[in-house]
Design an enzyme around this catalytic site. Structure first.
Site, PDB file in Angstrom:
ATOM      1  N   ASP A 168     -10.039   2.561   2.938  1.00 41.32           N
ATOM      2  CA  ASP A 168     -10.120   1.898   4.253  1.00 41.32           C
ATOM      3  C   ASP A 168     -10.852   2.759   5.292  1.00 41.32           C
ATOM      4  O   ASP A 168     -11.704   2.263   6.035  1.00 41.32           O
ATOM      5  CB  ASP A 168      -8.715   1.573   4.784  1.00 41.32           C
ATOM      6  CG  ASP A 168      -8.152   0.299   4.169  1.00 41.32           C
ATOM      7  OD1 ASP A 168      -8.929  -0.551   3.704  1.00 41.32           O
ATOM      8  OD2 ASP A 168      -6.911   0.158   4.160  1.00 41.32           O
ATOM      9  N   LYS A 202       0.806  -1.226   0.000  1.00 41.98           N
ATOM     10  CA  LYS A 202       0.000   0.000   0.000  1.00 41.98           C
ATOM     11  C   LYS A 202       0.844   1.283   0.000  1.00 41.98           C
ATOM     12  O   LYS A 202       0.449   2.271  -0.600  1.00 41.98           O
ATOM     13  CB  LYS A 202      -0.935   0.021   1.213  1.00 41.98           C
ATOM     14  CG  LYS A 202      -2.034  -1.044   1.165  1.00 41.98           C
ATOM     15  CD  LYS A 202      -2.930  -0.915   2.395  1.00 41.98           C
ATOM     16  CE  LYS A 202      -3.974  -1.998   2.455  1.00 41.98           C
ATOM     17  NZ  LYS A 202      -4.908  -1.802   3.570  1.00 41.98           N
TER      18      LYS A 202
HETATM   19  P1  NAP Z   1       0.089  -2.661  10.786  1.00 43.37           P
HETATM   20  O1  NAP Z   1       0.279  -1.417   9.998  1.00 43.37           O
HETATM   21  O2  NAP Z   1       1.162  -3.688  10.808  1.00 43.37           O
HETATM   22  O3  NAP Z   1      -0.205  -2.193  12.329  1.00 43.37           O
HETATM   23  C1  NAP Z   1      -0.299  -3.155  13.352  1.00 43.37           C
HETATM   24  C2  NAP Z   1      -0.798  -2.479  14.645  1.00 43.37           C
HETATM   25  O4  NAP Z   1      -1.033  -3.518  15.599  1.00 43.37           O
HETATM   26  C3  NAP Z   1       0.190  -1.504  15.272  1.00 43.37           C
HETATM   27  O5  NAP Z   1      -0.515  -0.492  15.938  1.00 43.37           O
HETATM   28  C4  NAP Z   1       0.923  -2.416  16.284  1.00 43.37           C
HETATM   29  O6  NAP Z   1       1.485  -1.702  17.366  1.00 43.37           O
HETATM   30  C5  NAP Z   1      -0.233  -3.250  16.778  1.00 43.37           C
HETATM   31  N1  NAP Z   1       0.201  -4.535  17.351  1.00 43.37           N
HETATM   32  C6  NAP Z   1       0.705  -5.609  16.691  1.00 43.37           C
HETATM   33  N2  NAP Z   1       0.964  -6.605  17.557  1.00 43.37           N
HETATM   34  C7  NAP Z   1       0.615  -6.142  18.806  1.00 43.37           C
HETATM   35  C8  NAP Z   1       0.652  -6.702  20.114  1.00 43.37           C
HETATM   36  N3  NAP Z   1       1.086  -7.975  20.340  1.00 43.37           N
HETATM   37  N4  NAP Z   1       0.178  -5.963  21.136  1.00 43.37           N
HETATM   38  C9  NAP Z   1      -0.271  -4.710  20.927  1.00 43.37           C
HETATM   39  N5  NAP Z   1      -0.326  -4.106  19.715  1.00 43.37           N
HETATM   40  C10 NAP Z   1       0.116  -4.825  18.658  1.00 43.37           C
HETATM   41  O7  NAP Z   1      -1.233  -3.441  10.358  1.00 43.37           O
HETATM   42  P2  NAP Z   1      -2.579  -2.831   9.695  1.00 43.37           P
HETATM   43  O8  NAP Z   1      -2.461  -2.856   8.235  1.00 43.37           O
HETATM   44  O9  NAP Z   1      -2.869  -1.541  10.390  1.00 43.37           O
HETATM   45  O10 NAP Z   1      -3.652  -3.958  10.101  1.00 43.37           O
HETATM   46  C11 NAP Z   1      -4.074  -4.139  11.446  1.00 43.37           C
HETATM   47  C12 NAP Z   1      -5.238  -5.140  11.479  1.00 43.37           C
HETATM   48  O11 NAP Z   1      -6.353  -4.590  10.786  1.00 43.37           O
HETATM   49  C13 NAP Z   1      -4.964  -6.482  10.793  1.00 43.37           C
HETATM   50  O12 NAP Z   1      -5.558  -7.491  11.587  1.00 43.37           O
HETATM   51  C14 NAP Z   1      -5.707  -6.381   9.468  1.00 43.37           C
HETATM   52  O13 NAP Z   1      -6.153  -7.636   8.987  1.00 43.37           O
HETATM   53  C15 NAP Z   1      -6.893  -5.530   9.891  1.00 43.37           C
HETATM   54  N6  NAP Z   1      -7.505  -4.785   8.779  1.00 43.37           N
HETATM   55  C16 NAP Z   1      -8.842  -4.954   8.573  1.00 43.37           C
HETATM   56  C17 NAP Z   1      -9.460  -4.263   7.552  1.00 43.37           C
HETATM   57  C18 NAP Z   1     -10.925  -4.460   7.312  1.00 43.37           C
HETATM   58  O14 NAP Z   1     -11.386  -4.086   6.225  1.00 43.37           O
HETATM   59  N7  NAP Z   1     -11.680  -5.005   8.244  1.00 43.37           N
HETATM   60  C19 NAP Z   1      -8.712  -3.373   6.747  1.00 43.37           C
HETATM   61  C20 NAP Z   1      -7.354  -3.204   7.002  1.00 43.37           C
HETATM   62  C21 NAP Z   1      -6.754  -3.920   8.032  1.00 43.37           C
HETATM   63  P3  NAP Z   1       3.004  -1.129  17.280  1.00 43.37           P
HETATM   64  O15 NAP Z   1       2.891   0.160  16.511  1.00 43.37           O
HETATM   65  O16 NAP Z   1       3.380  -0.901  18.702  1.00 43.37           O
HETATM   66  O17 NAP Z   1       3.836  -2.164  16.586  1.00 43.37           O
END
Ligand code: NAP
Length: 268
Positions: free
Chosen positions: A100, A65
Site C-alpha cells: 500500500d 490485513k
Molecule cells: P481505517 O483503518 O478504518 O481508518 C479510517 C481513518 O478514517 C481513520 O483515520 C479515521 O479516524 C478516519 N475517519 C473515519 N471516519 C471519519 C470521519 N467521519 N471524520 C474524520 N475522520 C474519519 O481505514 P483504512 O484501511 O485506512 O482506509 C481508509 C480509506 O482509504 C478507505 O476509503 C479505503 O477505501 C481507502 N484505501 C484506498 C487504497 C487505494 O489503493 N487507493 C488503499 C487502501 C485504502 P479515527 O482514527 O479518528 O477513527
C-alpha cells in the site's frame, strides 16, 4: 492455469478481480483472479487451503490485513506496518508483504509530485495512513499527520518521525502543505461531511485523495482552487501491480490496469 484471489469481508465490490485479470491477460499469463469472502476467524484455514491448492498468490483486504500476521512470515515492511495485503507461496513458506505505501509513493511520483524534502500533510491515522506515512517518511518527506482521534495521529507521527495534530489544526496545516493526502474514509459515500473548508487549498498544491470510488468533495474543492488533484485509482493500481511483481517477478502493465479500474467504476 494458476488461481489468484483477494480475500476480504465484505469483498463483493472489490475492483481487484477486474484489474488483476486485465493485467494477467495483457501479460499473456494463464491465470484467473477471484474474490472470496473470508471471515476473520477462518483466515488461517483459507490461507492454508489456498496454499494446499497451489494458488499463485493472494491479496488481503478489510478486515484481514492485521490478522494475517498470525499466519504468514512478514517481510520487514509488513511487520513494521502490522498489516499484510499480499501473500506469496514460495518454496514451502507463506510470505507476507504490504504494497500500500509503495503504491501511494508510485502514484505521487507517477503524477510528477516531488516527495523528497516536501512538506506533506497526511489526514488520517488508520491502516492506509500508516502505510503511506511510513513510506513517505522513508522517502524523506517532512510529515504532518492530522486525525480525528488526535492520540492516534500523535502515535503515528512518533513512530515515523513527523508531527501529530487533531482536525481543528487543519486550518493552519492545509495552506502550509505542498502536498495534502486524504487517507481517511471520508468521501467514500455521497453526502459525507467535508473534512475541511475547501477554500484552504491553493494553486500549486498537490491534493491526493486515496478514496477511489468517486470524485470526492475534497477533490472537487481542490480542483476549484486550481490545485493539482490525484484520486485513489493509481494507488490501487500500483499496489496491485507490485503484488503481481512479487508473485511473478514480472512488471505489471499499469496502463491496462488503470483502464480496467476506470471502466469498472463507470459501469457501477
Ligand atoms: P481505517 O483503518 O478504518 O481508518 C479510517 C481513518 O478514517 C481513520 O483515520 C479515521 O479516524 C478516519 N475517519 C473515519 N471516519 C471519519 C470521519 N467521519 N471524520 C474524520 N475522520 C474519519 O481505514 P483504512 O484501511 O485506512 O482506509 C481508509 C480509506 O482509504 C478507505 O476509503 C479505503 O477505501 C481507502 N484505501 C484506498 C487504497 C487505494 O489503493 N487507493 C488503499 C487502501 C485504502 P479515527 O482514527 O479518528 O477513527
Amino acid at each position: 492455469m494458476l488461481v489468484y484471489a483477494v480475500f476480504g469481508d465484505p469483498v463483493e465490490h472489490s475492483l481487484s478481480p477486474a484489474m488483476q485479470n486485465a493485467a494477467f491477460s495483457a501479460m499473456g499469463l494463464s491465470a484467473r483472479y477471484l474474490a472470496f469472502r473470508v471471515r476473520r476467524e477462518r483466515l488461517r484455514d483459507a490461507i492454508l487451503g489456498a496454499e494446499a491448492m497451489d494458488f499463485g498468490g493472494l491479496n488481503l483486504t478489510i478486515p484481514l490485513k492485521e490478522e494475517a500476521l498470525k499466519v504468514v512470515v512478514p517481510d520487514d515492511n509488513a511487520a513494521a506496518m502490522g498489516a499484510v495485503n499480499t501473500v506469496a507461496f514460495k518454496e514451502g513458506s507463506i510470505l507476507g508483504y504490504n504494497t500500500d505505501g509503495l503504491g501511494a509513493l508510485r502514484a505521487l511520483e507517477g503524477a510528477g509530485v516531488r516527495v523528497d524534502g516536501s512538506r506533506i500533510l497526511i489526514i488520517g491515522a488508520g491502516g492506509a495512513a500508516k502505510a503511506i506515512a511510513r513510506q513517505l517518511a522513508l522517502s524523506r518527506a517532512e510529515l504532518s499527520i492530522a486525525n480525528r482521534d488526535r492520540g492516534r495521529a500523535l502515535a503515528l507521527a512518533a513512530a515515523v518521525g513527523g508531527r501529530g495534530y487533531g482536525l481543528p489544526d487543519l486550518e493552519k496545516l492545509v495552506p502550509e502543505a505542498e502536498v495534502v493526502v486524504n487517507a481517511t474514509s471520508v468521501g467514500m459515500k455521497e453526502g459525507d461531511p467535508r473534512l475541511l473548508d475547501g477554500r484552504l487549498f491553493r494553486e500549486g498544491q498537490a491534493v491526493f485523495d486515496i478514496v477511489y470510488n468517486r470524485k470526492t468533495e475534497l477533490l472537487q474543492d481542490a480542483t476549484r482552487a486550481e490545485a493539482r488533484v490525484l484520486d485513489g485509482v493509481m494507488m490501487l493500481v500500483y499496489q496491485g501491480a507490485l503484488s503481481i511483481e512479487i508473485w511473478t517477478g514480472r512488471k505489471a502493465p499499469v496502463d491496462v490496469m488503470e483502464q480496467a479500474v476506470r471502466e469498472e467504476l463507470k459501469n457501477r
